[in-house]
Every structure is written in structure tokens, then in C-alpha cells.
Design a protein around this motif. Structure first.
Motif, PDB file in Angstrom:
ATOM      1  N   THR A   1      -0.818  11.225   6.814  1.00 52.60           N
ATOM      2  CA  THR A   1      -0.116  12.178   5.959  1.00 52.60           C
ATOM      3  C   THR A   1      -0.536  13.588   6.358  1.00 52.60           C
ATOM      4  OG1 THR A   1      -0.040  10.628   4.113  1.00 52.60           O
ATOM      5  CG2 THR A   1       0.298  12.954   3.608  1.00 52.60           C
ATOM      6  N   PHE A   2       0.418  14.389   6.789  1.00 56.58           N
ATOM      7  CA  PHE A   2       0.147  15.761   7.206  1.00 56.58           C
ATOM      8  C   PHE A   2       0.088  16.670   5.976  1.00 56.58           C
ATOM      9  CE2 PHE A   2       1.964  13.707  10.882  1.00 56.58           C
ATOM     10  CZ  PHE A   2       1.218  14.206  11.953  1.00 56.58           C
ATOM     11  N   PRO A   3      -0.671  17.755   6.057  1.00 58.58           N
ATOM     12  CA  PRO A   3      -0.776  18.649   4.901  1.00 58.58           C
ATOM     13  C   PRO A   3       0.532  19.372   4.602  1.00 58.58           C
ATOM     14  CG  PRO A   3      -1.888  19.594   6.807  1.00 58.58           C
ATOM     15  CD  PRO A   3      -1.531  18.185   7.177  1.00 58.58           C
ATOM     16  N   GLN A   4       1.384  19.517   5.610  1.00 61.03           N
ATOM     17  CA  GLN A   4       2.657  20.196   5.422  1.00 61.03           C
ATOM     18  C   GLN A   4       3.750  19.433   6.171  1.00 61.03           C
ATOM     19  OE1 GLN A   4       1.929  24.134   6.927  1.00 61.03           O
ATOM     20  NE2 GLN A   4       1.040  24.868   4.993  1.00 61.03           N
TER      21      GLN A   4
ATOM     22  N   ASN B   1       0.382  -1.793  -9.131  1.00 60.43           N
ATOM     23  CA  ASN B   1      -0.336  -2.770  -8.328  1.00 60.43           C
ATOM     24  C   ASN B   1      -0.415  -2.408  -6.862  1.00 60.43           C
ATOM     25  OD1 ASN B   1      -0.682  -4.379 -10.583  1.00 60.43           O
ATOM     26  ND2 ASN B   1       1.320  -5.361 -10.318  1.00 60.43           N
ATOM     27  N   ARG B   2      -0.641  -1.175  -6.550  1.00 58.64           N
ATOM     28  CA  ARG B   2      -0.756  -0.765  -5.159  1.00 58.64           C
ATOM     29  C   ARG B   2      -2.226  -0.670  -4.796  1.00 58.64           C
ATOM     30  NH1 ARG B   2       4.196   0.265  -3.473  1.00 58.64           N
ATOM     31  NH2 ARG B   2       5.734   0.769  -5.050  1.00 58.64           N
ATOM     32  N   ARG B   3      -2.607  -1.459  -3.807  1.00 56.22           N
ATOM     33  CA  ARG B   3      -4.024  -1.586  -3.475  1.00 56.22           C
ATOM     34  C   ARG B   3      -4.487  -0.506  -2.513  1.00 56.22           C
ATOM     35  NH1 ARG B   3      -3.537  -7.660  -1.564  1.00 56.22           N
ATOM     36  NH2 ARG B   3      -1.648  -6.729  -0.751  1.00 56.22           N
ATOM     37  N   PRO B   4      -5.730   0.025  -2.711  1.00 54.43           N
ATOM     38  CA  PRO B   4      -6.255   1.015  -1.772  1.00 54.43           C
ATOM     39  C   PRO B   4      -6.660   0.346  -0.469  1.00 54.43           C
ATOM     40  CG  PRO B   4      -7.903   0.492  -3.415  1.00 54.43           C
ATOM     41  CD  PRO B   4      -6.650  -0.237  -3.821  1.00 54.43           C
TER      42      PRO B   4
ATOM     43  N   ASP C   1       0.839  -1.199   0.000  1.00 53.50           N
ATOM     44  CA  ASP C   1       0.000   0.000   0.000  1.00 53.50           C
ATOM     45  C   ASP C   1       0.869   1.242   0.000  1.00 53.50           C
ATOM     46  OD1 ASP C   1      -2.284  -1.525   0.082  1.00 53.50           O
ATOM     47  OD2 ASP C   1      -2.205  -1.699   2.265  1.00 53.50           O
ATOM     48  N   GLN C   2       0.433   2.254  -0.731  1.00 59.29           N
ATOM     49  CA  GLN C   2       1.175   3.510  -0.839  1.00 59.29           C
ATOM     50  C   GLN C   2       0.312   4.653  -0.345  1.00 59.29           C
ATOM     51  OE1 GLN C   2       3.203   4.084  -4.520  1.00 59.29           O
ATOM     52  NE2 GLN C   2       3.015   6.299  -4.402  1.00 59.29           N
ATOM     53  N   ALA C   3       0.980   5.643   0.223  1.00 58.76           N
ATOM     54  CA  ALA C   3       0.266   6.760   0.829  1.00 58.76           C
ATOM     55  C   ALA C   3      -0.467   7.588  -0.217  1.00 58.76           C
ATOM     56  CB  ALA C   3       1.253   7.651   1.582  1.00 58.76           C
ATOM     57  N   PRO C   4      -1.501   8.300   0.220  1.00 57.25           N
ATOM     58  CA  PRO C   4      -2.191   9.215  -0.691  1.00 57.25           C
ATOM     59  C   PRO C   4      -1.221  10.218  -1.273  1.00 57.25           C
ATOM     60  CG  PRO C   4      -3.384   8.992   1.375  1.00 57.25           C
ATOM     61  CD  PRO C   4      -2.071   8.314   1.558  1.00 57.25           C
ATOM     62  N   GLY C   5      -1.405  10.571  -2.541  1.00 56.15           N
ATOM     63  CA  GLY C   5      -0.490  11.501  -3.193  1.00 56.15           C
ATOM     64  C   GLY C   5      -0.654  12.908  -2.648  1.00 56.15           C
ATOM     65  N   THR C   6       0.428  13.433  -2.112  1.00 57.74           N
ATOM     66  CA  THR C   6       0.436  14.817  -1.623  1.00 57.74           C
ATOM     67  C   THR C   6       1.744  15.444  -2.034  1.00 57.74           C
ATOM     68  OG1 THR C   6       1.403  14.115   0.466  1.00 57.74           O
ATOM     69  CG2 THR C   6      -0.984  14.284   0.400  1.00 57.74           C
TER      70      THR C   6
ATOM     71  N   ASN D   1      -5.609  11.657   6.601  1.00 56.25           N
ATOM     72  CA  ASN D   1      -5.060  12.994   6.474  1.00 56.25           C
ATOM     73  C   ASN D   1      -5.806  13.885   7.454  1.00 56.25           C
ATOM     74  OD1 ASN D   1      -7.516  13.713   5.262  1.00 56.25           O
ATOM     75  ND2 ASN D   1      -6.698  13.492   3.181  1.00 56.25           N
ATOM     76  N   GLU D   2      -5.615  15.193   7.387  1.00 53.30           N
ATOM     77  CA  GLU D   2      -6.232  16.062   8.395  1.00 53.30           C
ATOM     78  C   GLU D   2      -7.749  16.069   8.315  1.00 53.30           C
ATOM     79  OE1 GLU D   2      -5.762  18.598   4.737  1.00 53.30           O
ATOM     80  OE2 GLU D   2      -4.726  16.933   5.730  1.00 53.30           O
ATOM     81  N   SER D   3      -8.308  15.571   7.222  1.00 58.44           N
ATOM     82  CA  SER D   3      -9.770  15.559   7.062  1.00 58.44           C
ATOM     83  C   SER D   3     -10.398  14.277   7.589  1.00 58.44           C
ATOM     84  CB  SER D   3     -10.140  15.746   5.589  1.00 58.44           C
ATOM     85  OG  SER D   3      -9.654  16.996   5.111  1.00 58.44           O
ATOM     86  N   GLY D   4      -9.577  13.270   7.847  1.00 61.13           N
ATOM     87  CA  GLY D   4     -10.118  12.012   8.344  1.00 61.13           C
ATOM     88  C   GLY D   4      -9.610  10.834   7.543  1.00 61.13           C
ATOM     89  N   VAL D   5     -10.420   9.758   7.514  1.00 56.91           N
ATOM     90  CA  VAL D   5     -10.026   8.535   6.827  1.00 56.91           C
ATOM     91  C   VAL D   5     -10.107   8.751   5.326  1.00 56.91           C
ATOM     92  CG1 VAL D   5     -10.559   6.095   6.457  1.00 56.91           C
ATOM     93  CG2 VAL D   5     -10.798   7.108   8.742  1.00 56.91           C
ATOM     94  N   THR D   6      -9.061   8.320   4.621  1.00 57.04           N
ATOM     95  CA  THR D   6      -9.025   8.438   3.166  1.00 57.04           C
ATOM     96  C   THR D   6      -8.596   7.093   2.597  1.00 57.04           C
ATOM     97  OG1 THR D   6      -8.109   9.708   1.335  1.00 57.04           O
ATOM     98  CG2 THR D   6      -6.649   9.308   3.203  1.00 57.04           C
ATOM     99  N   THR D   7      -8.155   7.058   1.362  1.00 56.70           N
ATOM    100  CA  THR D   7      -7.723   5.814   0.734  1.00 56.70           C
ATOM    101  C   THR D   7      -6.310   5.966   0.221  1.00 56.70           C
ATOM    102  OG1 THR D   7      -8.636   6.500  -1.391  1.00 56.70           O
ATOM    103  CG2 THR D   7     -10.049   5.167   0.045  1.00 56.70           C
TER     104      THR D   7
END
Length: 690
Positions: free
Chosen positions: A580-583, A687-690, A335-340, A667-673
Motif C-alpha cells: 500500500t503506497f502512501p499516495q 472476520n478479516r484476519r491479520p 485478508d484486507q489491506a491496512p486502512g489508508t 507500506n513505505e515503512s516496511g512490514v505491517t499487518t
């Protein structure tokens, strides 16, 4: 890979598959059957990776060598020995079995010979045709030879040199040797033996080897004790079939290798085994180098090789390139982190010294030796501990400052105990096959890559790793480095699903500029504590694996950049959280996670700036409610940035959430994928699964 498996005793012990049924042999199993089982297990390891249930056991010195009663014999009496009184250019012989002629003393019979006095330009020659034991007692001698070895043992069944208690003895040779003809190149050391040689006693021996090596045996070389100081134009101590040390205070300054074994044709020979002692070695090339296996049970070691870590080759790793020199990210299913938007970052011919004086000179630096060349390669090998076969380190205190790898095996490494303080210009610990750490305290304060092997298993101990590239790197292949010299091409590893990083216990702390934990295969974690700080550039990740990361136990906290961040696989039985923090957060800013009742799950202060944090703990439960805070302070006890006990206050609430899956992305908004696209730095999407 089979070429790295030796048939030696130590190889059999190191590679026994302890939990496989084949090793549950009964008392009627023959030694050859056991050897065959071990060899089969070894092949399984090298061809198929860290197979479940395969363990690496530590070999002991007693498995390789026996010190017999004769090796420890230091006694002698005047009435049962021949006295040899050295007097300048001649010697007076009182007794049988020896003759003095033209400044040299030749011993032709077994027996005990007590030497004293000074020989200004002569030689002690042992040429005993009846293959008996010759016992030389150095009772305060100074032997100098201007054009050959000071002590030349041409033939004997065995020679024992005793350093008499309370005496100081010295030997030195010339900067050039005169041989009988062009086909002869022996002797080649200040003390040279073509027979088994044992050195014992409690006195002192100083060796000034101006021509080549200090002490060389073409058979077995055993050191039982004494104080031995060597300054050598090439190697300090050389034993062909073996070098075995029971004890002693050994100091070596060598332009070549410090201590080495050389038999590369018999797999049950060519090893080094050390029980105890104090070793202070400054070497232009390798510190302690075994042609086959190296076993250390104890002792204190200070090793400086190739001028130290500052003389190491300047390297660039996978800094922001996705695929670096040592195998970066491939097609993975982790699994890979959300793109930021993540943080950014910058991606032989050997020179002989001048003739040495009879009194011990100041210890020189080996800076000049780093420019020396060998006949096979322009780059000498400058490793601390090195073996062509297996290395087993059972105890001891090691301070290693090496230009190349600090601990290097062309096969397997087992560390059971000991203290290691390492600074290196390349890898801290490197094995072409398997690295097993089951105990000890390892502190790698400077390295290119900290711990590297085709497979790595950590079940105990405490390891601290600082690396300019990857902290822990699992990859298949070898680094092409030879034992006695030759190509030094670095770490041509390849991706393989069989490569495995296995963590079941101990404490591992990583500070990496490249990837923190990097496996070109997979990772499994069932126990222990893992703390990762870094990287700060988005071309690397605190966790980097191509296959899966299955976590069933232990505590994991990994802080780093966001671009290539990964978390344990969603098939893990233990829950994980990836925030993942916004900054980018400043180094030292606390991350605090607690449950809905205010119970602390984890409080951590990363030592470097970070934008993502991965947390996995047995305290995280399915369906539980949790809150993550940033900043604040803690009154708890801190170790490696991780706080235990105490009270956390003053932090800012970042996000509250519930755990409903094995990996919770935040992230700061809550649960994401998880983001199925790759982050900046390239490589490894798909092949990185959400």
C-alpha cells in the motif's frame, strides 16, 4: 437450480464429471446409465458449486445432428425431373406431379422439380400426402406473393431446396396475409414448411419477408451451403426442432431474432448446431437464440443486436456502496489491506415495416426496433448468442456488438477455442450456472460486467476484459431473463459459500471500474497469469471475495484502490505481497520487485492510477529478502503491462523486506499487518484476519 439442467444430448456431454469415478464407465455401461450419471453430476454442480474434479466438456455438432446423403444431394437431370417454367401470372409444367392453376403451382408427389422464371403474384405449394421427398431446384427464380408465403410446404416427408450453381433466386411475400379463417395462422414466413426442410447448393437466395419471418420450418431446418440473404419483419431463420448449418454465407437483417429454434417442450430438441459458415446478422432482438442448446464448431460471425452496445440499459453498479446490484462484499474471512486514505471516485406487439421491394434494399439500422415491446415485457431480449440450455463454443471468429449480454446461457457455457471481439451494453459472457474457458482468445472491450456465472473455471486461453462494473463476477442465482421473451430483471444473485472462481491456466487481464475479481464465495488459483487494473474508487477492490482465496500456483498482480483491497488468504501455499503506497500512483508508474541478488520477480505498469498492488509469484520464497521499487523504466518485452526479460533501471526504492508468512503486508515503512476494520465503502468487515 435443477430447472436449468436439460436432458438433451448436449447437456449430458457438457455436464459429465470427467474425473469422478462415476464417469469411468466400462464398455458395458448403457446410455441411460451414462445419462443418469451426468444428470447427477449436473445437480451436484448447480446445488453445491464447483465441486473439485468436475469439469465441463465441450459438445460437438456431431453429437447432436447428422447430415445424411440426401441433405447434400444437389444433382438432377432433365429427363428425370419435372420442369416448371414460371411466366408472370401463370406457369408451364412439363412433367408429372405438379399442376399450375390460378397463378399457383401445387406439387403433390415426391420427385425432383426444376423451377425457373418469374411468378409476379403466385405461390409454390407442396402438398405431398405420401410422405416422400420433394426436391425443389431453384434455377433462377423470382417468386412474389402479395398476401401469403411465396413457398408454402403444407405436407411432405422432407423437402430439399437446391440453389443451383451460378443462379440468383429471390422470394418475397406481402405485408399482410389472407387466411382461410380466423383459426389459421399458417403459413407465417416467406418460405414456410411444416415438414423437415433442407437448403443446399451453391447459388444465391434472397428472401424478403414483409409479413413476419424469412424462412421457417415447423420441424428440422438444415442449411448445407449457398448464399442466403434475408430481410425480415420479424425473425430471419426459424426451426422448431432444430436449426443445423453445415456451411454457407448467410446475411440476415431482422426486426426480431436473427436465427432461432423454438421447441421448448422436448429437451432433446429445440437446439441450434453450426459447423461452419459466414454469418452477418443485424437483429432488433437476439442474434442467434436456441431454446435449448447451442453448439458452434466454427465459422465467422458478425452480430449486431438491439442497435448495439450503445443502446444497452444504463446501469449503476456497486460504485462505492460496498453492496451493489449484483451482490457486493459480505462477511468474509479474506485478508484486507491496512486502512489508508484511498483514492476517490463517483460512486408484443411488433411494428411491421413497409412492403419490401423485389430488389434488395439498403440494410437499415435497428435503432427503432429497440423501442418495440413484447406481450410479456416492455424490454425485448437483445443478446448476441443465447440459449435456454448449454452453450458450447468450440471454434470460430465472433464479432458481437449487443445491447444486452453478448453470450448468454440460462445454464452452462463452455468455450474451448475461437476468437471473440465483444462490445456489449451488459455482460460479455454470462451463465446462470457454470462458465468454463479452456482456450481461445476473448477480447471484451466494453461491458457492464465482463464474465459472470454462479461458478467460473478458467484453465486456458487468453481473455481481456474491460468492465464498467466487475471484471469477473462469481455469484449464485440467475438473471431472470427468459429465452423467448419475458421478464428481463437483471442478475438477482445471492451470496453463497459454494460459489467458486477457479483459475488453473491461461491468461486473464481485467480492467474494471468495479471489482476486478469478485467472488461471492471463494477463489482458488493453481496456475495461469492474472493481471488486474482497477478499480480507482475505494468502494471496490481489485480482489473481492467473501470466503477464501487459496493460491498454490500461477502469477497474480492486481493493482487498484486501497479502501477495499484484499490479498490471497494466509492459508495459501504460494507466497504473496500486498503493498500500500502512501499516495495514489499515476497510471503507467512501474512497480518492480526483485530479490536480494537482483533477480527480477515482477515488473508491472498498471494502466490506471493505483494505491495498492498485490503480487503473488512462484519465485517468492519463505525467508527470502526482497526490495520493491517504484517508477523507472524497463527494456523488457511488455504484454498487458507485464514486462519479461530486459533490464529494469531508474526506479526509486520504496521498501526492503523479508518474507516470513504466506502474505506479507507492506507500506513505505516496511512490514505491517492487515487491518481488521473495513475500509471506506462499507461492507465486509469483521472476520478479516491479520
Amino acid at each position: 437450480m435443477d430447472k436449468y439442467i436439460t436432458g438433451s444430448k448436449v447437456g449430458i456431454l457438457l455436464l459429465c464429471a470427467l474425473l469422478m469415478s462415476a464417469c469411468s464407465t466400462n464398455s458395458t455401461t448403457t446410455q441411460s446409465e451414462a445419462a443418469g450419471t451426468a444428470a447427477a453430476s449436473a445437480t451436484t454442480i448447480t446445488q453445491h458449486g464447483a465441486v473439485t474434479g468436475v469439469q465441463l466438456a465441450s459438445a460437438k455438432l456431431s453429437d447432436l445432428v447428422t447430415f445424411d446423403e440426401e441433405d447434400s444431394n444437389t444433382t438432377w437431370t432433365a429427363d428425370q425431373s419435372t420442369e416448371i417454367a414460371l411466366a408472370g401470372t401463370s406457369a408451364l409444367v412439363d412433367g408429372t406431379g405438379a399442376e399450375s392453376k390460378d397463378g399457383s403451382v401445387t406439387i403433390t408427389a415426391a420427385g425432383t422439380y426444376v423451377l425457373s422464371g418469374k411468378l409476379s403474384d403466385g405461390q409454390i405449394v407442396v402438398n405431398n400426402q405420401d410422405e416422400g421427398t420433394v426436391h425443389l431446384v431453384l434455377n433462377g427464380v423470382n417468386i412474389t406473393n402479395s398476401d401469403s408465403a411465396a413457398i408454402d410446404i403444407k405436407e411432405a416427408g422432407k423437402v430439399i431446396i437446391t440453389l443451383e450453381d451460378g443462379t440468383e433466386n429471390s422470394v418475397s411475400d406481402g405485408a399482410t396475409y389472407v387466411y382461410a379463417d380466423e383459426t389459421t395462422d399458417e403459413p407465417s414466413a416467406a418460405i414456410f414448411s411444416k415438414a423437415d426442410l433442407t437448403i443446399n447448393g451453391t447459388g444465391k437466395l434472397s428472401v424478403y419477408a414483409n409479413y413476419n419471418d424469412g424462412i421457417t420450418s415447423k420441424d428440422d431446418l438444415k442449411i448445407m451451403g449457398g448464399t442466403i440473404e434475408i430481410k425480415a419483419a420479424d425473425d430471419g431463420i426459424v426451426g422448431k426442432d432444430l436449426v443445423a448449418v453445415q456451411d454457407g454465407n448467410i446475411s440476415i437483417t431482422a426486426e426480431g431474432d436473427g436465427m432461432k429454434s423454438t421447441n421448448d417442450t422436448e429437451t432433446d430438441k429445440g437446439f441450434i448446431a453450426i459447423a461452419a459458415g459466414t454469418f452477418d446478422i443485424t437483429a432488433g432482438n437476439d442474434g442467434i437464440q436456441a431454446e435449448t442448446s447451442l453448439v458452434i464448431d466454427g465459422g465467422t460471425y458478425t452480430l449486431v443486436t438491439g442497435g448495439g452496445n450503445e443502446k444497452g440499459e444504463v446501469k449503476t453498479g456497486d460504485q462505492g456502496q460496498g453492496m451493489g446490484m449484483r451482490g457486493g462484499r459480505g462477511q468474509g474471512t479474506g485478508d484486507q489491506a491496512p486502512g489508508t486514505t484511498g483514492t476517490t471516485g463517483t460512486s408484443t406487439s411488433e411494428t411491421k415495416p413497409e412492403t419490401m421491394p423485389e430488389t434488395k434494399p439498403e440494410i437499415p439500422t435497428t435503432e427503432a426496433s429497440t423501442t418495440a415491446t413484447t406481450t410479456e415485457s416492455e424490454t425485448p431480449s437483445t443478446k448476441g448468442l443465447k440459449a435456454g440450455g448449454d452453450i458450447s463454443l468450440n471454434n470460430g471468429t465472433f464479432t458481437i456488438d449487443s445491447a444486452d449480454d453478448a453470450v448468454h446461457s440460462n445454464s452452462n457455457i463452455a468455450i474451448a477455442d475461437g476468437e471473440f471481439n465483444i462490445k456489449t451494453g451488459d455482460d460479455g459472457i454470462h451463465a446462470d450456472a457454470l462458465v468454463v474457458i479452456s482456450g481461445g482468445k476473448i477480447d471484451i472491450t466494453k461491458s457492464y460486467e465482463g464474465i459472470e456465472g454462479a461458478n467460473i473455471e478458467i484453465s486456458g486461453g487468453e481473455a481481456h476484459v474491460v468492465a464498467s462494473d466487475d471484471g469477473v463476477n462469481v455469484a449464485g442465482g440467475n438473471d431472470e431473463a427468459t429465452v423467448g421473451g419475458g421478464p428481463q430483471e437483471q442478475d438477482q444473485f445471492s451470496d453463497s459459500a459454494s460459489n467458486m472462481l477457479t483459475i488453473s491456466g491461461g491468461t486473464l487481464t481485467v480492467d474494471a471500474s468495479g471489482d476486478g475479481l469478485d467472488s461471492n464465495g471463494s477463489i482458488t488459483m493453481s496456475g495461469g497469469t492474472v493481471i488486474v487494473n482497477g478499480p480507482t474508487n475505494s468502494g471496490n477492490g481489485a480482489l473481492d471475495f467473501d470466503g477464501s482465496f487459496e493460491q498454490s500456483g500461477g502469477t497474480l498482480v492486481a493493482a487498484g484502490s486501497s479502501g477495499m483491497a484484499q490479498a490471497p488468504s494466509d492459508t495459501s501455499s504460494q507466497h504473496a505481497v500486498s503493498m500500500t503506497f502512501p499516495q495514489t500512483q499515476e497510471a503507467g508508474t512501474l512497480v518492480h520487485l526483485e530479490d536480494s541478488e537482483g533477480n527480477s520477480i515482477l515488473t508491472f505498469a498498471p494502466s490506471k492510477s493505483y494505491q495498492t498492488v498485490v503480487i503473488s509469484s512462484p519465485d517468492l520464497k519463505d525467508g527470502g529478502s526482497y526490495t520493491l521499487y517504484s517508477g523507472g523504466t524497463s527494456t523488457g518485452s511488455e504484454a498487458n503491462g507485464l514486462y519479461t526479460d530486459g533490464e529494469y533501471t531508474g526506479g526509486t526504492k520504496v521498501v526492503a523486506f523479508e518474507i516470513t508468512s504466506s502474505v506479507t503486508w507492506l507500506n513505505e515503512s516496511g512490514v505491517t499487518t492487515a487491518n481488521t476494520n473495513q475500509g471506506p465503502g462499507g461492507g465486509g468487515g469483521g472476520n478479516r484476519r491479520p
